[in-house]
Design a protein around this motif. Structure first.
Motif, short mmCIF file in Angstrom:
data_model
loop_
_atom_site.label_atom_id
_atom_site.label_comp_id
_atom_site.label_asym_id
_atom_site.label_seq_id
_atom_site.Cartn_x
_atom_site.Cartn_y
_atom_site.Cartn_z
N PHE A 85 -0.12 6.03 -2.06
CA PHE A 85 -0.81 5.09 -1.17
C PHE A 85 -1.90 4.36 -1.94
O PHE A 85 -2.56 4.93 -2.81
CB PHE A 85 -1.44 5.84 0.01
CG PHE A 85 -0.47 6.69 0.78
CD1 PHE A 85 0.26 6.16 1.83
CD2 PHE A 85 -0.29 8.03 0.45
CE1 PHE A 85 1.16 6.94 2.54
CE2 PHE A 85 0.60 8.82 1.16
CZ PHE A 85 1.33 8.27 2.20
N ALA A 117 4.78 10.53 -2.41
CA ALA A 117 4.35 9.33 -1.69
C ALA A 117 3.04 8.86 -2.31
O ALA A 117 2.15 9.68 -2.59
CB ALA A 117 4.17 9.61 -0.21
N TRP A 133 0.79 -1.23 0.00
CA TRP A 133 0.00 0.00 0.00
C TRP A 133 0.83 1.29 0.00
O TRP A 133 0.27 2.39 -0.07
CB TRP A 133 -0.95 0.02 1.20
CG TRP A 133 -0.25 -0.11 2.53
CD1 TRP A 133 0.03 -1.26 3.20
CD2 TRP A 133 0.26 0.95 3.34
NE1 TRP A 133 0.68 -0.99 4.37
CE2 TRP A 133 0.83 0.36 4.49
CE3 TRP A 133 0.28 2.34 3.22
CZ2 TRP A 133 1.42 1.11 5.49
CZ3 TRP A 133 0.87 3.09 4.22
CH2 TRP A 133 1.43 2.47 5.34
N LEU A 134 2.15 1.19 0.04
CA LEU A 134 2.99 2.39 0.10
C LEU A 134 4.16 2.33 -0.87
O LEU A 134 4.92 1.37 -0.87
CB LEU A 134 3.53 2.60 1.51
CG LEU A 134 4.57 3.71 1.68
CD1 LEU A 134 3.95 5.07 1.37
CD2 LEU A 134 5.16 3.70 3.08
#
Length: 281
Positions: free
Chosen positions: A198, A196, A170-171
């Motif tokens: 997600f 970033a 998820w990252l």
């Protein structure tokens, strides 16, 4: 299995549809996949930096306008040539409005790019994904020597290095740095961006980022030596935060994008809200 899935790649392609040059992803499209994205962005601001001093637009224009607004429509294409090579292209149309002070509309700058992935994190697991990119910025049909200029009114070559790494399902994090070398008297621009990404649920993608861009000149608007004919030559700098949310379904993806200038020099302090839709063949 790769954490940057086909659906996530579609969403990332949509996020890039509203970005003319810098802002691309280190993760390339699937070999043989053609993606088409259409995008629209509305930028507006009621203040601007003259040099580093922030002033209201109505002060700058002598009451001719109280807001600077720009609308940009884009069509973006990307194609995976192989597992490590990809092509991309963007064409744009823009309208700039600063009230009675000035306005313009026309074909904006276009972009052609080639990306080469030199390191694949899923093959060489100890390394991040590293992609090198070269692009050509082709000036559009507008006059750059004016307050409502659509762009720099010059051709340029762009070189960038982009790095990304998936740490969990998820990252993912990414970073890039690059340079845009313009023709004529337009300054060379340097840029970098940190991001970033997600994936909170299947199909969904959220992005957060920070970017800076500046030219290698000291000419400020209003300083000795400046004239309206030299708008493209001023020391424009922009620091901005970015956010996006997207959803991929099947071979399609949609994305909502937001950015805000938080500091600058010789530029409008504007907000931008955009939307894109992507279809992959």
């Amino acid at each position: 299995m790769k954490r940057i899935t086909r659906i996530s790649a579609l969403v990332l392609a949509g996020v890039s549809a509203n970005v003319l040059a810098e802002g691309t992803s280190p993760w390339l499209p699937i070999p043989g996949q053609l993606s088409v994205s259409v995008g629209y962005a509305d930028q507006s601001g009621d203040s601007a930096y003259i040099g580093t001093q922030e002033l209201d637009i109505d002060q700058i224009t002598g009451g001719g306008a109280d807001e600077f607004e720009r609308e940009t429509s884009t069509i973006a294409l990307s194609y995976g040539l192989s597992d490590s090579l990809a092509l991309d292209a963007v064409v744009s149309y823009a309208e700039v409005d600063s009230g009675r002070a000035d306005s313009d509309r026309g074909l904006g700058d276009s972009l052609l790019g080639l990306s080469w992935r030199v390191s694949d994190e899923y093959v060489q697991t100890q390394l991040p994904t590293i992609t090198l990119r070269v692009g050509a910025i082709l000036k559009g049909a507008y006059n750059g020597a004016r307050l409502a200029s659509i762009g720099k009114d010059a051709n340029a070559l762009e070189f960038a290095a982009i790095i990304g790494k998936s740490f969990t399902p998820w990252l993912s994090l990414s970073a890039q740095a690059g340079v845009q070398d313009y023709d004529d008297d337009v300054p060379t621009y340097y840029f970098y961006e940190l991001g970033a990404h997600f994936t909170p649920a299947p199909g969904w993608s959220i992005g957060l980022g920070y970017a800076e861009k500046e030219g290698d000149t000291d000419l400020d608007i209003g300083e000795p030596g400046f004239s309206p004919a030299r708008f493209q030559e001023v020391a424009e700098e922009r620091s901005m935060v970015k956010a996006s949310v997207g959803y991929g379904f099947g071979n399609q993806g949609i994305a909502l994008l937001f950015s805000q200038v938080v500091d600058g020099r010789n530029t409008v302090e504007d907000d931008s809200l955009g939307f894109s839709y992507t279809y992959a063949f």
